[in-house]
Scaffold this motif. Structure first.
Motif, PDB file in Angstrom:
ATOM      1  N   TYR A 229       0.815  -1.211   0.000  1.00 36.15           N
ATOM      2  CA  TYR A 229       0.000   0.000   0.000  1.00 36.15           C
ATOM      3  C   TYR A 229       0.854   1.269   0.000  1.00 36.15           C
ATOM      4  CZ  TYR A 229      -3.963  -3.060   0.576  1.00 36.15           C
ATOM      5  OH  TYR A 229      -4.914  -4.019   0.369  1.00 36.15           O
ATOM      6  N   LEU A 230       2.014   1.215   0.621  1.00 33.30           N
ATOM      7  CA  LEU A 230       2.933   2.346   0.543  1.00 33.30           C
ATOM      8  C   LEU A 230       3.380   2.550  -0.899  1.00 33.30           C
ATOM      9  CD1 LEU A 230       4.622   4.541   1.902  1.00 33.30           C
ATOM     10  CD2 LEU A 230       6.384   2.802   2.344  1.00 33.30           C
ATOM     11  N   ALA A 231       3.640   1.450  -1.599  1.00 33.59           N
ATOM     12  CA  ALA A 231       4.058   1.544  -2.999  1.00 33.59           C
ATOM     13  C   ALA A 231       2.939   2.114  -3.869  1.00 33.59           C
ATOM     14  CB  ALA A 231       4.487   0.173  -3.517  1.00 33.59           C
ATOM     15  N   LEU A 232       1.691   1.735  -3.575  1.00 36.69           N
ATOM     16  CA  LEU A 232       0.565   2.297  -4.320  1.00 36.69           C
ATOM     17  C   LEU A 232       0.459   3.800  -4.081  1.00 36.69           C
ATOM     18  CD1 LEU A 232      -2.501  -0.155  -4.054  1.00 36.69           C
ATOM     19  CD2 LEU A 232      -1.326   0.600  -6.131  1.00 36.69           C
ATOM     20  N   ARG A 233       0.555   4.201  -2.815  1.00 37.81           N
ATOM     21  CA  ARG A 233       0.416   5.627  -2.488  1.00 37.81           C
ATOM     22  C   ARG A 233       1.522   6.461  -3.120  1.00 37.81           C
ATOM     23  NH1 ARG A 233      -0.542   3.629   2.748  1.00 37.81           N
ATOM     24  NH2 ARG A 233       1.493   4.375   3.451  1.00 37.81           N
ATOM     25  N   ALA A 254      -9.193   2.661   4.684  1.00 40.77           N
ATOM     26  CA  ALA A 254      -8.173   3.669   4.406  1.00 40.77           C
ATOM     27  C   ALA A 254      -8.660   4.806   3.516  1.00 40.77           C
ATOM     28  CB  ALA A 254      -6.942   3.008   3.784  1.00 40.77           C
ATOM     29  N   GLY A 255      -9.552   4.503   2.576  1.00 42.88           N
ATOM     30  CA  GLY A 255     -10.078   5.535   1.694  1.00 42.88           C
ATOM     31  C   GLY A 255      -9.060   6.105   0.724  1.00 42.88           C
ATOM     32  N   GLU A 256      -7.967   5.385   0.466  1.00 44.34           N
ATOM     33  CA  GLU A 256      -6.894   5.870  -0.414  1.00 44.34           C
ATOM     34  C   GLU A 256      -6.838   5.134  -1.741  1.00 44.34           C
ATOM     35  OE1 GLU A 256      -3.710   6.916   3.158  1.00 44.34           O
ATOM     36  OE2 GLU A 256      -3.620   4.999   2.094  1.00 44.34           O
ATOM     37  N   THR A 257      -7.526   4.003  -1.818  1.00 47.56           N
ATOM     38  CA  THR A 257      -7.460   3.156  -3.003  1.00 47.56           C
ATOM     39  C   THR A 257      -8.865   2.768  -3.446  1.00 47.56           C
ATOM     40  OG1 THR A 257      -7.272   1.164  -1.639  1.00 47.56           O
ATOM     41  CG2 THR A 257      -5.210   2.200  -2.355  1.00 47.56           C
ATOM     42  N   GLU A 258      -8.932   2.133  -4.613  1.00 46.26           N
ATOM     43  CA  GLU A 258     -10.213   1.645  -5.113  1.00 46.26           C
ATOM     44  C   GLU A 258      -9.998   0.331  -5.856  1.00 46.26           C
ATOM     45  OE1 GLU A 258     -11.853   4.453  -7.832  1.00 46.26           O
ATOM     46  OE2 GLU A 258      -9.993   4.642  -9.004  1.00 46.26           O
ATOM     47  N   ILE A 259     -11.035  -0.475  -5.905  1.00 48.92           N
ATOM     48  CA  ILE A 259     -10.988  -1.722  -6.652  1.00 48.92           C
ATOM     49  C   ILE A 259     -11.384  -1.427  -8.091  1.00 48.92           C
ATOM     50  CG2 ILE A 259     -12.087  -3.977  -6.965  1.00 48.92           C
ATOM     51  CD1 ILE A 259     -12.222  -4.181  -3.919  1.00 48.92           C
ATOM     52  N   VAL A 260     -10.508  -1.794  -9.035  1.00 42.69           N
ATOM     53  CA  VAL A 260     -10.772  -1.511 -10.442  1.00 42.69           C
ATOM     54  C   VAL A 260     -11.015  -2.776 -11.255  1.00 42.69           C
ATOM     55  CG1 VAL A 260      -9.545   0.682 -10.445  1.00 42.69           C
ATOM     56  CG2 VAL A 260      -8.280  -1.430 -10.929  1.00 42.69           C
ATOM     57  N   GLY A 261     -11.021  -3.919 -10.595  1.00 43.44           N
ATOM     58  CA  GLY A 261     -11.312  -5.163 -11.299  1.00 43.44           C
ATOM     59  C   GLY A 261     -11.321  -6.337 -10.352  1.00 43.44           C
ATOM     60  N   THR A 262     -12.263  -7.252 -10.526  1.00 43.10           N
ATOM     61  CA  THR A 262     -12.348  -8.463  -9.714  1.00 43.10           C
ATOM     62  C   THR A 262     -12.506  -9.654 -10.651  1.00 43.10           C
ATOM     63  OG1 THR A 262     -13.341  -7.318  -7.822  1.00 43.10           O
ATOM     64  CG2 THR A 262     -13.674  -9.701  -7.955  1.00 43.10           C
ATOM     65  N   ILE A 263     -11.677 -10.669 -10.439  1.00 43.96           N
ATOM     66  CA  ILE A 263     -11.704 -11.862 -11.282  1.00 43.96           C
ATOM     67  C   ILE A 263     -11.671 -13.105 -10.399  1.00 43.96           C
ATOM     68  CG2 ILE A 263     -10.580 -10.725 -13.233  1.00 43.96           C
ATOM     69  CD1 ILE A 263      -7.946 -12.017 -12.378  1.00 43.96           C
ATOM     70  N   SER A 264     -11.923 -14.243 -10.997  1.00 42.74           N
ATOM     71  CA  SER A 264     -11.821 -15.512 -10.279  1.00 42.74           C
ATOM     72  C   SER A 264     -10.402 -15.729  -9.795  1.00 42.74           C
ATOM     73  CB  SER A 264     -12.226 -16.677 -11.184  1.00 42.74           C
ATOM     74  OG  SER A 264     -11.857 -17.924 -10.615  1.00 42.74           O
ATOM     75  N   GLY A 265     -10.261 -16.394  -8.664  1.00 46.71           N
ATOM     76  CA  GLY A 265      -8.937 -16.729  -8.161  1.00 46.71           C
ATOM     77  C   GLY A 265      -8.168 -17.646  -9.088  1.00 46.71           C
ATOM     78  N   GLY A 266      -8.856 -18.216 -10.064  1.00 46.26           N
ATOM     79  CA  GLY A 266      -8.184 -19.027 -11.070  1.00 46.26           C
ATOM     80  C   GLY A 266      -8.041 -18.322 -12.395  1.00 46.26           C
ATOM     81  N   GLY A 267      -8.285 -17.015 -12.404  1.00 41.98           N
ATOM     82  CA  GLY A 267      -8.238 -16.279 -13.657  1.00 41.98           C
ATOM     83  C   GLY A 267      -9.491 -16.541 -14.460  1.00 41.98           C
TER      84      GLY A 267
END
Length: 327
Positions: A229-233, A254-267
């Motif tokens: 998360y430090l690297a993202l910030r 935290a309110g600092e990031t957002e989810i931009v995609g969700t996929i199956s754990g197997g791709g």
């Protein structure tokens, strides 16, 4: 997956518990939570209860299901359960005492032990040690966000209890709108846990991209969740691919990031999370029956709702379903 070795069997209580949380999104994931992070390090300031004292959902013992437990385990009166040693709320992470591991995985394990009329004896360990310790008999079962794979089924038996998804997380000002396919990550810097299913997904995607003439991925690896998360910030990475519940928890807190995609754990392949025990030791039938008992009784749903991960619930537990294919 690590190559199992033999280690002495041990039985000793470690006081663990589970806490409640609220997430904006909640599915499941297939990776190991990062090790060594306390509640504060993992999520920063939190409005949720991060203390060791928790009020977990409990279930009644069911004698006919308890009778399915192999004699050695039943005679001990204990169910030794391995959990990853923290850092990925709301799965498993350290409470604010920096010693007690809490999370939805501990809630599920407690319910299993209750139905089997056994004392829940949890222990936190590193991700690779989960597999080694189940193989050696140190743990009767691992309940720690373990994905069913065909390779793992060679050595272990599984009783499923969650669906498995992972999410791409970006900083709120990254400009990345959506990630749904390999081309969406071409040329980006993406952090991922080493040895996880997420890493395998990204390696496959990168291969596809390069074959199509697209820019290669820049994969980055860090020691713990706070480093990601430090690297993202700081802008050192564009994305972090990790367990959906953990990503959703971090976004909410935290309110600092957002989810931009969700996929199956197997791709592109369906993936499932399961309780893992040593192959052919006779315990998986009891685990499966206990899980189906609490699913039918409603305690399972209540436990997932405490962590707002009820979106990842399964209608029933299955034994050794089709797992992710061999690499």
């Amino acid at each position: 997956m690590p190559t199992p070795t033999t280690a002495p069997s041990t039985r000793g209580p470690v006081a663990l518990a589970a806490a409640g949380a609220v997430l904006a999104l909640a599915l499941s994931a297939c990776a190991d939570p990062e090790e060594g992070a306390s509640a504060e390090e993992a999520v920063g300031d939190s409005p949720f209860n991060l203390t060791p004292e928790q009020d977990r959902i409990r279930a009644e013992a069911v004698p006919e299901i308890a009778d399915l437990v192999p004699e050695e385990v039943r005679a001990s009166g204990e169910l030794n359960v391995g959990h990853s040693s923290g850092g990925a709320p709301p799965l498993t992470f350290y409470a604010d005492d920096d010693e007690t591991v809490i999370g939805v995985e501990t809630d599920v394990a407690q319910l299993i032990a209750d139905v089997l009329d056994l004392e829940y004896v949890p222990e936190a360990t590193g991700w690779e040690n989960l597999f080694l310790s189940v193989e050696s008999g140190r743990f009767d079962v691992a309940v720690s966000n373990v994905t069913v794979t065909e390779e793992r089924k060679d050595l272990y038996d599984f009783a499923t209890y969650r669906v498995d998804t992972v999410s791409f997380e970006s900083s709120v000002d990254s400009g990345i709108e959506e990630v749904t396919e390999p081309a969406d990550v071409a040329g980006l810097s993406v952090a991922v846990g080493s040895g996880t299913n997420q890493e395998e997904i990204l390696l496959r995607w990168d291969e596809q991209n390069q074959e199509a003439g697209l820019e290669p991925l820049d994969l980055q690896y860090y020691e713990n969740t706070s480093d990601y998360y430090l690297a993202l910030r700081s802008g050192r990475i564009d994305l972090y691919l990790g367990p959906t519940p953990s990503a959703a928890y971090h976004v909410e807190v935290a309110g600092e990031t957002e989810i931009v995609g969700t996929i199956s754990g197997g791709g592109e392949i369906k993936a499932e999370i399961a309780a893992m025990t040593l192959k052919d030791n006779g315990l998986v039938e009891a685990l499966n029956a206990a899980l189906n008992e609490v699913i039918e009784g409603g305690e399972y749903q209540q436990a997932l709702e405490r962590w707002a991960v009820d979106g990842e619930a399964v209608p029933e537990s299955e034994i050794n379903p089709t797992g992710l294919p061999r690499s």
